[in-house]
Design a protein around this motif. Structure first.
Motif, mmCIF file in Angstrom:
data_model
loop_
_atom_site.group_PDB
_atom_site.id
_atom_site.type_symbol
_atom_site.label_atom_id
_atom_site.label_comp_id
_atom_site.label_asym_id
_atom_site.label_seq_id
_atom_site.Cartn_x
_atom_site.Cartn_y
_atom_site.Cartn_z
ATOM 1 N N GLY A 1 14.367 35.945 1.745
ATOM 2 C CA GLY A 1 13.855 37.177 1.181
ATOM 3 C C GLY A 1 12.709 36.909 0.228
ATOM 4 O O GLY A 1 11.986 35.928 0.374
ATOM 5 N N HIS B 1 11.175 37.777 -4.084
ATOM 6 C CA HIS B 1 11.385 38.259 -5.441
ATOM 7 C C HIS B 1 10.064 38.833 -5.912
ATOM 8 O O HIS B 1 9.032 38.159 -5.836
ATOM 9 C CB HIS B 1 11.826 37.095 -6.340
ATOM 10 C CG HIS B 1 12.397 37.535 -7.649
ATOM 11 N ND1 HIS B 1 12.649 36.671 -8.681
ATOM 12 C CD2 HIS B 1 12.785 38.752 -8.102
ATOM 13 C CE1 HIS B 1 13.150 37.328 -9.712
ATOM 14 N NE2 HIS B 1 13.255 38.592 -9.372
ATOM 15 N N VAL B 2 10.074 40.074 -6.394
ATOM 16 C CA VAL B 2 8.851 40.743 -6.840
ATOM 17 C C VAL B 2 8.885 40.834 -8.359
ATOM 18 O O VAL B 2 9.829 41.372 -8.940
ATOM 19 C CB VAL B 2 8.728 42.151 -6.228
ATOM 20 C CG1 VAL B 2 7.436 42.824 -6.691
ATOM 21 C CG2 VAL B 2 8.773 42.069 -4.703
ATOM 22 N N ARG C 1 4.552 39.373 -5.244
ATOM 23 C CA ARG C 1 5.666 39.086 -4.345
ATOM 24 C C ARG C 1 5.748 37.583 -4.087
ATOM 25 O O ARG C 1 4.773 36.949 -3.705
ATOM 26 C CB ARG C 1 5.472 39.828 -3.017
ATOM 27 C CG ARG C 1 6.641 39.750 -2.054
ATOM 28 C CD ARG C 1 6.347 40.588 -0.813
ATOM 29 N NE ARG C 1 7.490 40.644 0.095
ATOM 30 C CZ ARG C 1 7.769 39.695 0.988
ATOM 31 N NH1 ARG C 1 6.976 38.625 1.096
ATOM 32 N NH2 ARG C 1 8.828 39.812 1.774
ATOM 33 N N TYR D 1 12.432 42.753 -9.097
ATOM 34 C CA TYR D 1 13.538 43.107 -8.206
ATOM 35 C C TYR D 1 13.519 42.158 -7.007
ATOM 36 O O TYR D 1 12.519 41.480 -6.734
ATOM 37 C CB TYR D 1 13.427 44.561 -7.722
ATOM 38 C CG TYR D 1 12.196 44.882 -6.919
ATOM 39 C CD1 TYR D 1 12.203 44.863 -5.522
ATOM 40 C CD2 TYR D 1 11.010 45.246 -7.562
ATOM 41 C CE1 TYR D 1 11.068 45.177 -4.791
ATOM 42 C CE2 TYR D 1 9.864 45.562 -6.833
ATOM 43 C CZ TYR D 1 9.894 45.528 -5.450
ATOM 44 O OH TYR D 1 8.772 45.821 -4.726
ATOM 45 N N TRP D 2 14.651 42.100 -6.293
ATOM 46 C CA TRP D 2 14.777 41.282 -5.089
ATOM 47 C C TRP D 2 14.508 42.148 -3.867
ATOM 48 O O TRP D 2 14.968 43.284 -3.789
ATOM 49 C CB TRP D 2 16.172 40.671 -5.000
ATOM 50 C CG TRP D 2 16.465 39.713 -6.105
ATOM 51 C CD1 TRP D 2 17.050 39.994 -7.307
ATOM 52 C CD2 TRP D 2 16.164 38.320 -6.126
ATOM 53 N NE1 TRP D 2 17.126 38.868 -8.075
ATOM 54 C CE2 TRP D 2 16.594 37.816 -7.373
ATOM 55 C CE3 TRP D 2 15.581 37.447 -5.210
ATOM 56 C CZ2 TRP D 2 16.463 36.484 -7.727
ATOM 57 C CZ3 TRP D 2 15.447 36.110 -5.562
ATOM 58 C CH2 TRP D 2 15.885 35.641 -6.808
ATOM 59 N N GLU D 3 13.777 41.610 -2.909
ATOM 60 C CA GLU D 3 13.408 42.355 -1.711
ATOM 61 C C GLU D 3 13.988 41.671 -0.466
ATOM 62 O O GLU D 3 13.663 40.518 -0.183
ATOM 63 C CB GLU D 3 11.875 42.420 -1.600
ATOM 64 C CG GLU D 3 11.354 43.212 -0.427
ATOM 65 C CD GLU D 3 9.835 43.205 -0.385
ATOM 66 O OE1 GLU D 3 9.263 42.338 0.321
ATOM 67 O OE2 GLU D 3 9.222 44.042 -1.088
ATOM 68 N N ASN D 4 14.867 42.402 0.235
ATOM 69 C CA ASN D 4 15.494 41.882 1.469
ATOM 70 C C ASN D 4 16.106 40.493 1.254
ATOM 71 O O ASN D 4 16.036 39.626 2.126
ATOM 72 C CB ASN D 4 14.463 41.815 2.608
ATOM 73 C CG ASN D 4 13.890 43.182 2.936
ATOM 74 O OD1 ASN D 4 14.598 44.184 2.929
ATOM 75 N ND2 ASN D 4 12.596 43.221 3.224
ATOM 76 N N GLU E 1 7.727 34.779 -1.935
ATOM 77 C CA GLU E 1 8.613 34.483 -0.810
ATOM 78 C C GLU E 1 9.547 33.342 -1.194
ATOM 79 O O GLU E 1 9.133 32.347 -1.798
ATOM 80 C CB GLU E 1 7.790 34.085 0.419
ATOM 81 C CG GLU E 1 8.572 34.097 1.710
ATOM 82 C CD GLU E 1 8.864 35.491 2.222
ATOM 83 O OE1 GLU E 1 9.915 35.662 2.874
ATOM 84 O OE2 GLU E 1 8.059 36.404 1.954
ATOM 85 N N SER F 1 18.070 45.200 -6.115
ATOM 86 C CA SER F 1 16.962 45.447 -5.207
ATOM 87 C C SER F 1 16.077 46.605 -5.665
ATOM 88 O O SER F 1 15.192 47.036 -4.934
ATOM 89 C CB SER F 1 17.495 45.746 -3.802
ATOM 90 O OG SER F 1 18.345 46.881 -3.829
#
Length: 303
Positions: free
Chosen positions: A56, A58-59, A64, A82-85, A66, A38
């Motif tokens: 979540g 992936h950025v 970003r 990185y992975w977000e939430n 979804e 993350s």
């Protein structure tokens, strides 16, 4: 290397060559916690992610994406992601280094283009087709039978080509002026055909019909790298291919990639790879046989 990137952790694929094959595939759990990191980080290797379920985002390079599985994602060396939430991630992660593409050098350019538009959502018959292909890759990797490395390369080649078809036009989106992107695309096309005309940046600029200065600006603007860096990569990759796939002497390999002086070629090769051409050739035999990679290395700061 841009100053802003120096604080971004760099992950390497842990390949104690020549004992290990520079390839791995598995679930997020089996690859390890870094597969769902993350925090922003980069790789020295390629990563393909086939997400079958999860929530979540992936950025990748500040864009970003979804999660709406099934998703197919391509991350190329140097991209920050990185992975977000992200929760309940399921699917498969495929990791491999540049050396794993020696049988299909054109895949490097397809991957570079796929990295510009990294997320795809297979629909209809495409989704189960990609799922079957990824499953075959993992089955072959887990079985580890004689000759499995060449089968893995073949499956991976098919996956990359089919993803390129799915993406349609995978060329980078042109900038508002158009011309720098077109010049950069023509430069990349030249590099896809290794030969004497691409061993020097000046020769490439002449063939495209621009000055060296303009070529530098256009390529740097659209790729974030200089033409010189990309040319060195292509010469090194072609030298590796010849060392592994032919019986040419080091002197002959040097001549094939544009070096009249074998000693200078050896210094160039060692600077780019960390080992001599002879050491690379001796180690390549074991590297291309039945050995698998155990894990990712711990993150480290770039040199």
């Amino acid at each position: 290397m841009e100053t802003v990137e120096r604080a971004v952790p760099l992950h390497r694929l842990e390949v104690p060559a020549p004992q290990q094959l520079p390839f791995a595939i598995g679930s997020f759990d089996s690859i390890g916690a870094l597969s769902r990191a993350s925090f922003p980080h980069r790789h020295t290797f390629y990563e393909i992610v086939f997400v079958t379920s999860g929530r979540g985002a992936h950025v990748i390079d500040l864009s970003r994406w979804e999660l709406r599985p099934p998703h197919l994602c391509f991350v190329v060396p140097g991209q920050v992601h990185y992975w977000e939430n992200a929760t309940d991630l399921h699917g498969r992660v495929i990791l491999f280094t540049e050396d794993f593409l020696l049988d299909h050098p054109g895949d490097r350019d397809l991957l570079r283009a796929l990295g510009e538009r990294p997320w795809f959502s297979p629909a209809g018959d495409d989704a189960p087709a990609f799922a079957r292909l990824v499953a075959e890759l993992e089955r072959e990797y887990r079985a580890g039978q004689e000759g499995f490395a060449s089968v893995l390369r073949a499956y991976l080649h098919v996956l990359i080509v089919r993803a390129s078809r799915l993406a349609g036009s995978v060329a980078p989106t042109p900038d508002p002026t158009g011309r720098p992107a077109l010049v950069s695309q023509e430069f990349v096309r030249l590099l896809a055909r290794p030969g004497p005309e691409v061993w020097e940046v000046r020769s490439c600029a002449r063939r495209i019909g621009v000055t060296v200065g303009y070529l530098n600006e256009a390529v740097k603007q659209t790729t974030g790298r200089t033409p010189g860096q990309l040319v060195r990569e292509v010469r090194t990759h072609e030298a590796k291919r010849l060392l592994v796939r032919t019986d040419l002497t080091v002197r002959q390999v040097a001549a094939e990639v544009g070096f009249a002086d074998p000693a200078y070629f050896c210094r160039f090769f060692r600077r780019e790879t960390g080992i001599s051409p002879g050491e690379f050739r001796r180690g390549s035999g074991a590297m291309h046989h039945d050995y698998r990679i155990p894990s990712l290395a711990h993150p480290e700061s770039p040199p």
